[in-house]
Design a protein around this motif. Structure first.
Motif, PDB file in Angstrom:
ATOM      1  N   LEU A  45      -5.497  13.718 139.134  1.00 57.57           N
ATOM      2  CA  LEU A  45      -5.654  12.932 140.256  1.00 57.57           C
ATOM      3  C   LEU A  45      -7.354  13.433 141.284  1.00 57.57           C
ATOM      4  CD1 LEU A  45      -2.121  13.434 141.564  1.00 57.57           C
ATOM      5  CD2 LEU A  45      -3.359  11.227 140.281  1.00 57.57           C
ATOM      6  N   PHE A  46      -7.771  14.082 141.131  1.00 60.31           N
ATOM      7  CA  PHE A  46      -8.885  15.188 141.977  1.00 60.31           C
ATOM      8  C   PHE A  46     -10.035  14.096 141.208  1.00 60.31           C
ATOM      9  CE2 PHE A  46     -12.880  17.067 142.458  1.00 60.31           C
ATOM     10  CZ  PHE A  46     -12.771  17.726 143.865  1.00 60.31           C
ATOM     11  N   GLY A  47     -10.582  14.074 139.906  1.00 55.26           N
ATOM     12  CA  GLY A  47     -11.253  13.231 138.989  1.00 55.26           C
ATOM     13  C   GLY A  47     -11.323  11.783 139.360  1.00 55.26           C
ATOM     14  N   ALA A  48      -9.658  10.994 139.020  1.00 55.06           N
ATOM     15  CA  ALA A  48      -9.797   9.936 139.589  1.00 55.06           C
ATOM     16  C   ALA A  48     -10.035   9.465 140.828  1.00 55.06           C
ATOM     17  CB  ALA A  48      -8.021   8.996 139.156  1.00 55.06           C
ATOM     18  N   GLY A  49     -10.151  10.226 142.173  1.00 56.46           N
ATOM     19  CA  GLY A  49     -11.056   9.693 142.953  1.00 56.46           C
ATOM     20  C   GLY A  49     -12.016  10.148 143.408  1.00 56.46           C
ATOM     21  N   LEU A  50     -13.074  11.116 142.307  1.00 48.34           N
ATOM     22  CA  LEU A  50     -14.714  10.602 141.809  1.00 48.34           C
ATOM     23  C   LEU A  50     -14.375   9.539 141.465  1.00 48.34           C
ATOM     24  CD1 LEU A  50     -15.332  14.448 139.519  1.00 48.34           C
ATOM     25  CD2 LEU A  50     -14.877  13.795 142.791  1.00 48.34           C
TER      26      LEU A  50
END
Length: 420
Positions: A251-256
């Motif tokens: 999810l953090f990576g999707a934000g990236l």
């Protein structure tokens, strides 16, 4: 979209994968080489230090060379480094492979950002840089989980062979799709000017270049100060199980990914406005994340926002330093990549001190918020200074964006240098 940007993004994907996938393979590496986890951790630290060296030294050495062959040579170095890692019989050989692969990292992103900007119209340069950096974000979201899975099921060496294959694909793509341009072309260089290290170093006479580098160190340092120890926060404070951490990081990576795309679009309209807005938002998000860390729902939302606002600054930060080093952007671009890695090290170090001091697992997030606030203050100074000098340095007959950089008046310096 020029297909050359796709080739650059594939290269960025492979390099990002090399940097981050090692985190999921450390236990296997430590067991195979018979070393402690702390010793295995030097595969990460050694890589980061080599990135800084390569970003400055190799970029400077390549100043007089055409950029396309340089990018191809850097990918050859990358492939060789990962092949050495895949074949490494000893700890020292593995470390050597990591260092060889890392040396190309900063120079590739620094020179690649200049090439990406040259492939599109001036008004779309930040977006082009964002496309290249999409490869780096994709490495976090897709590549790291897959690389870890591959290493766990087929041995960690298989992961490095796969990364080497990605490097070969990127090399072929750049050879076929990136046009050959002279070193002096693009991004504001004076047509016909002879390439020289002196001219590249002259870009550092600009106070705005140094301010931009400082914002990069502090802005990224703040986010990574919080992110480095986020797994402890998620499990010890938020109450998530250890098995939940991978999907939370996705999810953090999707934000990236979203932040990188949006940041590139907005930076094409206003670089300084984007940085001021995103850094302000990041300070708020980090403070809320530290404050609400015990709430699982809030943490999920804020984790995505942290990735989005944090990485959303990347296209603008890279574009800003290139703009103020417009007559000689290559070395300054590489220096900014080094600044990103220095920020990573600063944030991790400061967060580690907070935990060691017994301040708890939310303390690195508070530390990150403070460091990011410092970046915001520095950015305000840079913005105000640029506005004060812009009317004198960049007279124009038509309307101009408020954050437009003063145009350099010589090949070795900028009027903006008088700002500091």
């Amino acid at each position: 979209m020029p297909l050359g940007l796709l080739a650059l993004a594939i290269g960025a994907f492979g390099i990002g994968l090399t940097e981050f996938v090692i985190m999921g393979l450390l236990p296997d590496l430590a067991a195979d080489f018979g070393v402690s986890e702390a010793a295995a951790g030097w595969f990460i630290s050694g890589y980061a230090l080599a990135v800084v060296v390569g970003a400055l030294v190799l970029t400077a050495a390549a100043t007089r060379l055409p950029r396309k062959p340089v990018l191809m040579g850097l990918l050859g170095l990358f492939i060789a480094g990962n092949a050495i890692s895949a074949l490494a019989p000893t700890y020292d050989a593995m470390m050597a492979g990591r260092i060889v692969a890392a040396l190309c990292h900063g120079a590739f992103f620094g020179i690649g950002a200049v090439v990406a900007a040259d492939l599109v119209a001036p008004a779309k340069r930040a977006g082009a840089i964002a496309i290249m950096f999409t490869g780096l974000t994709a490495a976090n979201v897709l590549g790291v989980p897959f690389g870890t899975f591959l290493g766990q099921h087929f041995g960690w060496r298989s992961t490095f062979w796969a990364i080497s294959a990605i490097g070969v694909l990127a090399l072929i793509g750049i050879a076929a799709l990136v046009p050959r341009t002279p070193t002096t072309s693009g991004t504001g260089a004076t047509p016909g000017a002879a390439p020289s290290l002196r001219r590249e170093l002259g870009a550092f006479r600009s106070g705005q270049v140094w301010l931009s580098l400082g914002v990069t160190v502090l802005g990224f340092g703040g986010m990574f100060g919080a992110f480095t120890y986020i797994a402890y926060t998620l499990t010890e404070v938020s109450g998530f199980a250890a098995t939940d951490v991978p999907w939370l990081l996705v999810l953090f990576g999707a934000g990236l990914v979203v932040g990188n795309w949006l940041g590139g679009r907005l930076a094409d309209r206003s670089i300084d406005g984007t940085l001021l807005g995103f850094l302000t938002a990041l300070v708020v998000v980090l403070a809320l994340l530290a404050w609400l860390a015990a709430s699982a729902v809030a943490v999920i939302v804020l984790l995505v926002l942290m990735g989005g606002f944090g990485f959303g600054t990347v296209p603008a930060l890279q574009s800003r330093v290139m703009r103020y080093a417009e007559q000689a952007p290559t070395l300054a671009s590489g220096a900014n990549i080094a600044a990103f890695n220095l920020g990573n090290a600063l944030g991790a170090f400061a967060g580690g001190i907070a935990i060691s001091a017994g301040l708890g697992y939310t303390s690195p997030i508070w530390v990150g918020a403070v460091i990011t606030a410092a970046a915001l203050v520095l950015m305000v100074v840079a913005w105000a200074t640029a506005r004060a000098t812009a009317p004198v340095a960049a007279p124009t007959a038509g309307p101009e964006r408020a954050d437009a950089a003063p145009r350099p008046t010589t090949a070795t310096g900028s009027v903006a240098a008088s700002a500091l």
